[in-house]
Design a protein around this motif. Structure first.
Motif, mmCIF file in Angstrom:
data_model
loop_
_atom_site.group_PDB
_atom_site.id
_atom_site.type_symbol
_atom_site.label_atom_id
_atom_site.label_comp_id
_atom_site.label_asym_id
_atom_site.label_seq_id
_atom_site.Cartn_x
_atom_site.Cartn_y
_atom_site.Cartn_z
ATOM 1 N N ILE A 14 22.331 72.225 -66.594
ATOM 2 C CA ILE A 14 22.066 72.549 -65.189
ATOM 3 C C ILE A 14 20.610 72.988 -65.019
ATOM 4 O O ILE A 14 19.985 72.740 -63.997
ATOM 5 N N CYS A 18 18.021 71.322 -62.364
ATOM 6 C CA CYS A 18 17.330 72.144 -61.364
ATOM 7 C C CYS A 18 15.819 72.074 -61.521
ATOM 8 O O CYS A 18 15.087 72.034 -60.533
ATOM 9 N N GLN A 21 14.610 68.872 -60.096
ATOM 10 C CA GLN A 21 14.671 68.888 -58.633
ATOM 11 C C GLN A 21 13.685 69.893 -58.022
ATOM 12 O O GLN A 21 13.598 70.026 -56.810
ATOM 13 N N LEU A 23 13.830 73.163 -57.927
ATOM 14 C CA LEU A 23 14.530 74.175 -57.147
ATOM 15 C C LEU A 23 13.961 75.554 -57.416
ATOM 16 O O LEU A 23 13.541 75.854 -58.536
ATOM 17 N N GLU A 27 17.961 78.517 -54.876
ATOM 18 C CA GLU A 27 18.609 77.212 -54.902
ATOM 19 C C GLU A 27 19.278 76.968 -56.254
ATOM 20 O O GLU A 27 20.395 76.450 -56.314
ATOM 21 N N PHE A 28 18.591 77.341 -57.319
ATOM 22 C CA PHE A 28 19.170 77.191 -58.657
ATOM 23 C C PHE A 28 20.483 77.959 -58.763
ATOM 24 O O PHE A 28 21.496 77.426 -59.218
ATOM 25 N N MET A 30 22.517 79.003 -56.414
ATOM 26 C CA MET A 30 23.563 78.421 -55.559
ATOM 27 C C MET A 30 24.182 77.187 -56.211
ATOM 28 O O MET A 30 25.408 77.059 -56.276
ATOM 29 N N ILE A 31 23.331 76.285 -56.677
ATOM 30 C CA ILE A 31 23.819 75.054 -57.323
ATOM 31 C C ILE A 31 24.638 75.401 -58.561
ATOM 32 O O ILE A 31 25.728 74.855 -58.771
ATOM 33 N N LYS A 32 24.144 76.307 -59.367
ATOM 34 C CA LYS A 32 24.840 76.711 -60.596
ATOM 35 C C LYS A 32 26.236 77.228 -60.274
ATOM 36 O O LYS A 32 27.219 76.839 -60.902
ATOM 37 N N ILE A 34 28.111 76.693 -57.571
ATOM 38 C CA ILE A 34 28.975 75.656 -57.016
ATOM 39 C C ILE A 34 29.457 74.695 -58.105
ATOM 40 O O ILE A 34 30.631 74.337 -58.155
ATOM 41 N N VAL A 35 28.562 74.291 -58.982
ATOM 42 C CA VAL A 35 28.916 73.345 -60.040
ATOM 43 C C VAL A 35 29.957 73.935 -60.993
ATOM 44 O O VAL A 35 30.875 73.245 -61.427
ATOM 45 N N THR A 50 28.437 82.763 -53.569
ATOM 46 C CA THR A 50 27.478 81.734 -53.176
ATOM 47 C C THR A 50 27.146 81.859 -51.695
ATOM 48 O O THR A 50 25.982 81.752 -51.294
#
Length: 79
Positions: A14, A18, A21, A23, A27-28, A30-32, A34-35, A50
């Motif tokens: 991840i 990130c 991208q 991030l 943002e990192f 949040m993505i972490k 959710i994934v 989140t």
């Protein structure tokens, strides 16, 4: 490397995604969250965290993105 089950790095980490991208830290995170939320076993708790993080991101970074109003917790907030 011994990692928890919810860390599936079979297609790259991840962190690499990130970084590719470009991030920022918000943002990192949040993505972490959710994934990993479905695999980690705390789905609802992780999604609530989140959501709190998204609200924090909006509050702390709104000026950077020239945001004049947003909806937070069901209410329109003007800045």
């Amino acid at each position: 490397m011994n990692t928890p089950e919810h860390y599936d790095n079979s297609e790259g980490s991840i962190y690499l995604f990130c970084d590719n991208q470009k991030l920022n830290a918000y943002e990192f995170d949040m993505i972490k969250r959710i994934v990993r939320c479905r695999r980690k076993g705390n789905w609802l708790e992780d999604l609530k965290k989140t959501k709190e993080l998204i609200d924090l991101y909006i509050t702390e970074q709104k000026d950077k993105f020239n945001v004049k109003q947003v909806m937070l917790n069901g209410e329109i907030c003007k800045f």
